[in-house]
Design a protein around this motif. Structure first.
Motif, PDB file in Angstrom:
ATOM      1  N   THR A  16       0.687  -1.217   0.024  1.00  0.00           N
ATOM      2  CA  THR A  16       0.141  -0.192  -0.085  1.00  0.00           C
ATOM      3  C   THR A  16       0.708   1.559  -0.230  1.00  0.00           C
ATOM      4  N   HIS A  17       1.775   1.125   0.452  1.00  0.00           N
ATOM      5  CA  HIS A  17       2.523   2.063   0.572  1.00  0.00           C
ATOM      6  C   HIS A  17       3.302   3.010  -0.806  1.00  0.00           C
ATOM      7  N   CYS A  18       4.272   1.404  -1.329  1.00  0.00           N
ATOM      8  CA  CYS A  18       4.302   1.624  -2.797  1.00  0.00           C
ATOM      9  C   CYS A  18       3.313   2.511  -3.671  1.00  0.00           C
ATOM     10  N   ASN A  19       1.909   2.495  -3.300  1.00  0.00           N
ATOM     11  CA  ASN A  19       0.798   2.707  -4.085  1.00  0.00           C
ATOM     12  C   ASN A  19       0.905   4.178  -3.942  1.00  0.00           C
ATOM     13  N   ASN A  20       1.201   4.344  -2.499  1.00  0.00           N
ATOM     14  CA  ASN A  20       0.345   5.768  -1.632  1.00  0.00           C
ATOM     15  C   ASN A  20       1.783   6.630  -1.872  1.00  0.00           C
ATOM     16  N   LYS A  21       2.106   5.845  -2.430  1.00  0.00           N
ATOM     17  CA  LYS A  21       3.496   7.399  -2.969  1.00  0.00           C
ATOM     18  C   LYS A  21       4.224   8.035  -1.588  1.00  0.00           C
ATOM     19  N   ILE A  22       4.409   7.304  -0.775  1.00  0.00           N
ATOM     20  CA  ILE A  22       5.555   8.410   0.395  1.00  0.00           C
ATOM     21  C   ILE A  22       6.145   9.229  -0.333  1.00  0.00           C
ATOM     22  N   LEU A  23       7.094   8.509  -1.486  1.00  0.00           N
ATOM     23  CA  LEU A  23       7.965   9.405  -1.264  1.00  0.00           C
ATOM     24  C   LEU A  23       7.942  10.169  -2.745  1.00  0.00           C
ATOM     25  N   LYS A  24       7.739  11.656  -3.069  1.00  0.00           N
ATOM     26  CA  LYS A  24       7.669  12.376  -4.348  1.00  0.00           C
ATOM     27  C   LYS A  24       8.292  13.057  -5.192  1.00  0.00           C
ATOM     28  N   ARG A  25       8.282  12.720  -6.348  1.00  0.00           N
ATOM     29  CA  ARG A  25       9.167  13.829  -6.537  1.00  0.00           C
ATOM     30  C   ARG A  25       8.798  14.977  -7.763  1.00  0.00           C
ATOM     31  N   VAL A  26       8.774  16.224  -6.933  1.00  0.00           N
ATOM     32  CA  VAL A  26       8.257  17.370  -6.733  1.00  0.00           C
ATOM     33  C   VAL A  26       8.419  17.984  -7.924  1.00  0.00           C
ATOM     34  N   LYS A  27       9.983  18.169  -8.797  1.00  0.00           N
ATOM     35  CA  LYS A  27      10.739  19.224  -9.042  1.00  0.00           C
ATOM     36  C   LYS A  27      11.326  18.031 -10.150  1.00  0.00           C
ATOM     37  N   ALA A  28      10.939  18.099 -11.737  1.00  0.00           N
ATOM     38  CA  ALA A  28      11.645  17.539 -12.926  1.00  0.00           C
ATOM     39  C   ALA A  28      13.269  18.337 -12.614  1.00  0.00           C
ATOM     40  N   THR A  29      13.621  17.181 -13.452  1.00  0.00           N
ATOM     41  CA  THR A  29      15.412  17.754 -13.121  1.00  0.00           C
ATOM     42  C   THR A  29      16.147  16.520 -14.958  1.00  0.00           C
ATOM     43  N   ARG A  30      17.580  17.490 -14.349  1.00  0.00           N
ATOM     44  CA  ARG A  30      17.761  16.947 -16.018  1.00  0.00           C
ATOM     45  C   ARG A  30      18.209  15.475 -15.293  1.00  0.00           C
ATOM     46  N   PRO A  31      18.379  14.206 -16.442  1.00  0.00           N
ATOM     47  CA  PRO A  31      18.938  12.584 -16.023  1.00  0.00           C
ATOM     48  C   PRO A  31      20.096  12.955 -15.275  1.00  0.00           C
ATOM     49  N   GLN A  32      19.904  12.071 -14.816  1.00  0.00           N
ATOM     50  CA  GLN A  32      21.920  12.001 -13.942  1.00  0.00           C
ATOM     51  C   GLN A  32      22.395  11.467 -14.879  1.00  0.00           C
ATOM     52  N   GLN A  33      22.477  10.490 -15.537  1.00  0.00           N
ATOM     53  CA  GLN A  33      23.166   9.580 -16.442  1.00  0.00           C
ATOM     54  C   GLN A  33      23.707  10.783 -16.813  1.00  0.00           C
ATOM     55  N   GLY A  34      25.213  10.557 -17.051  1.00  0.00           N
ATOM     56  CA  GLY A  34      26.166  11.470 -18.120  1.00  0.00           C
ATOM     57  C   GLY A  34      26.555  12.807 -17.507  1.00  0.00           C
ATOM     58  N   LYS A  54       9.910  15.279  -1.705  1.00  0.00           N
ATOM     59  CA  LYS A  54       9.650  15.182  -0.316  1.00  0.00           C
ATOM     60  C   LYS A  54       8.969  13.632   0.236  1.00  0.00           C
ATOM     61  N   ILE A  55       8.259  14.185   1.130  1.00  0.00           N
ATOM     62  CA  ILE A  55       7.571  13.309   1.956  1.00  0.00           C
ATOM     63  C   ILE A  55       5.534  13.384   1.869  1.00  0.00           C
ATOM     64  N   THR A  56       5.030  12.787   1.800  1.00  0.00           N
ATOM     65  CA  THR A  56       3.682  13.614   1.291  1.00  0.00           C
ATOM     66  C   THR A  56       2.763  12.668   2.659  1.00  0.00           C
ATOM     67  N   GLN A  57       3.730  12.198   3.382  1.00  0.00           N
ATOM     68  CA  GLN A  57       2.760  11.605   4.028  1.00  0.00           C
ATOM     69  C   GLN A  57       3.670  10.981   5.590  1.00  0.00           C
ATOM     70  N   PRO A  58       3.063  10.751   6.594  1.00  0.00           N
ATOM     71  CA  PRO A  58       4.228  10.344   8.218  1.00  0.00           C
ATOM     72  C   PRO A  58       4.500   9.229   7.619  1.00  0.00           C
ATOM     73  N   ILE A  59       5.739   8.435   8.038  1.00  0.00           N
ATOM     74  CA  ILE A  59       6.608   7.372   8.408  1.00  0.00           C
ATOM     75  C   ILE A  59       6.566   6.806   9.881  1.00  0.00           C
ATOM     76  N   LYS A  60       5.698   5.540   9.874  1.00  0.00           N
ATOM     77  CA  LYS A  60       5.631   5.012  11.301  1.00  0.00           C
ATOM     78  C   LYS A  60       7.217   4.404  11.360  1.00  0.00           C
ATOM     79  N   ALA A 118      11.963  12.562   8.815  1.00  0.00           N
ATOM     80  CA  ALA A 118      10.669  12.242   9.034  1.00  0.00           C
ATOM     81  C   ALA A 118      11.060  11.361  10.046  1.00  0.00           C
ATOM     82  N   GLY A 119      11.661  11.038  11.357  1.00  0.00           N
ATOM     83  CA  GLY A 119      12.167  10.362  12.255  1.00  0.00           C
ATOM     84  C   GLY A 119      12.522   8.972  11.719  1.00  0.00           C
ATOM     85  N   VAL A 120      13.507   8.653  10.724  1.00  0.00           N
ATOM     86  CA  VAL A 120      13.308   7.298   9.876  1.00  0.00           C
ATOM     87  C   VAL A 120      14.868   6.965  10.551  1.00  0.00           C
TER      88      VAL A 120
END
Length: 239
Positions: free
Chosen positions: A157-175, A190-196, A223-225
Motif C-alpha cells: 500500500t505504501h508503494c501505491n500511495n507514494k510516500i516519496l514524491k518527486r516534485v521537481k523535474a530535473t535533468r537525467p543524472q546519467q552523464g 518531498k515526503i507526502t505522509q508520516p512514516i511510522k 521524518a524520523g527514520v
C-alpha cells in the motif's frame, strides 16, 4: 503489480511443459526462479565491497576509508553486482525498452542478497513528466517484487500511495558530473505522509554517485527514520 504476477504465472506454466530456455544464452534449462540458467548467473561477478557504501574494496569491510571520512546518508547498501554484463543489458531493457517485466527476475536476484529486509520498501520516485513519458517506474516494479519475495504485505500500500514524491523535474543524472548531480536534485523530493517505521529501504535499479539516494535519505531522517538501507541491482563506481 498485477502484470508481474500474471507474467510469473505464465512462466511457471511454461516451465511445467519442460520448454524453458535461458534468455541470455538460449540453452535449455531446468525450472528456475528467473529467466537465466545457472551458468549465466555464474557470469555475474561477486567482489569484495564496503558494506556501507557498496563500492568495491580490496577486502570486504563494514566501513571503507572513504566512508569513514565522508559517510553516505544511508546505513547499508545491498546489490547484486556491478553495472556490467549480463546485468547491464537487462537493466537497459528494463529502463529504456519498456520491458518492465524484467523487474521480476532482477528483483528475485537482488532479494537473495538481502538477509534482513526492512519492513518498509520505498522505490525511488520519478517525476510525473518522466513517468508519463515512460509509462512506468522501474523502481516501483523492483519494489513490488521484493515485497512479494519478503512477504511484506503491509508495504504494498505504501508503494501505491507514494510516500516519496518527486516534485521537481530535473535533468537525467546519467552523464552528469558528480558535483552537478548533487545540485541538479536540490529540492526535488518531498515526503507526502508520516512514516511510522524506523527502518526503511530505498530501491533503485542502479546507484552510481548516490546523489539521489543521499537527498532522499536526508528527507527520511527529517521524518524520523533511524535506519536506511539501499537495495539496488547494480552498484557502479563514482564518476
Amino acid at each position: 503489480m498485477g502484470g508481474l504476477v500474471f507474467i510469473r504465472w505464465i512462466r511457471r506454466s511454461i516451465q511445467k511443459l519442460g520448454v524453458s530456455h535461458c534468455d541470455f544464452c538460449s540453452q535449455a534449462m531446468p525450472p528456475s526462479e528467473t529467466i537465466w540458467c545457472q551458468a549465466c548467473l555464474d557470469l555475474i561477478k561477486t567482489v569484495p565491497r564496503c558494506q556501507r557504501c557498496g563500492l568495491q574494496t580490496e577486502h570486504e569491510t563494514d566501513v571503507c576509508g572513504e566512508c569513514l571520512l565522508n559517510p553516505p546518508q544511508w546505513d547499508r547498501l545491498y546489490c547484486v553486482s556491478d553495472y556490467s554484463e549480463p546485468l547491464r543489458e537487462y537493466i537497459n531493457k528494463l529502463k529504456y525498452a519498456q520491458q518492465f517485466w524484467l523487474a521480476q527476475d532482477l528483483g528475485v536476484l537482488l532479494s537473495k542478497h538481502i538477509p534482513e529486509p526492512a519492513p518498509l520498501i520505498l522505490p525511488v520516485p520519478l517525476h510525473w513528466k518522466r513517468f508519463w513519458w515512460r509509462s512506468y517506474n522501474q523502481s516501483d516494479h523492483l519494489g513490488w517484487t521484493l515485497e512479494r519475495e519478503f512477504n511484506l504485505k503491509s508495504s504494498t500500500t505504501h508503494c501505491n500511495n507514494k510516500i516519496l514524491k518527486r516534485v521537481k523535474a530535473t535533468r537525467p543524472q546519467q552523464g552528469l558530473s558528480r558535483s552537478f548531480r548533487q545540485t541538479n536534485l536540490l529540492g526535488a523530493f518531498k515526503i507526502t505522509q508520516p512514516i511510522k517505521e524506523k527502518h526503511v529501504a530505498l530501491v533503485d535499479d542502479v546507484v552510481t554517485t548516490g546523489a539521489t539516494i543521499n537527498l532522499l535519505c536526508v528527507e527520511l531522517r527529517k521524518a524520523g527514520v533511524e535506519r536506511i538501507d539501499v537495495y539496488t541491482v547494480c552498484r557502479t563506481g563514482r564518476s
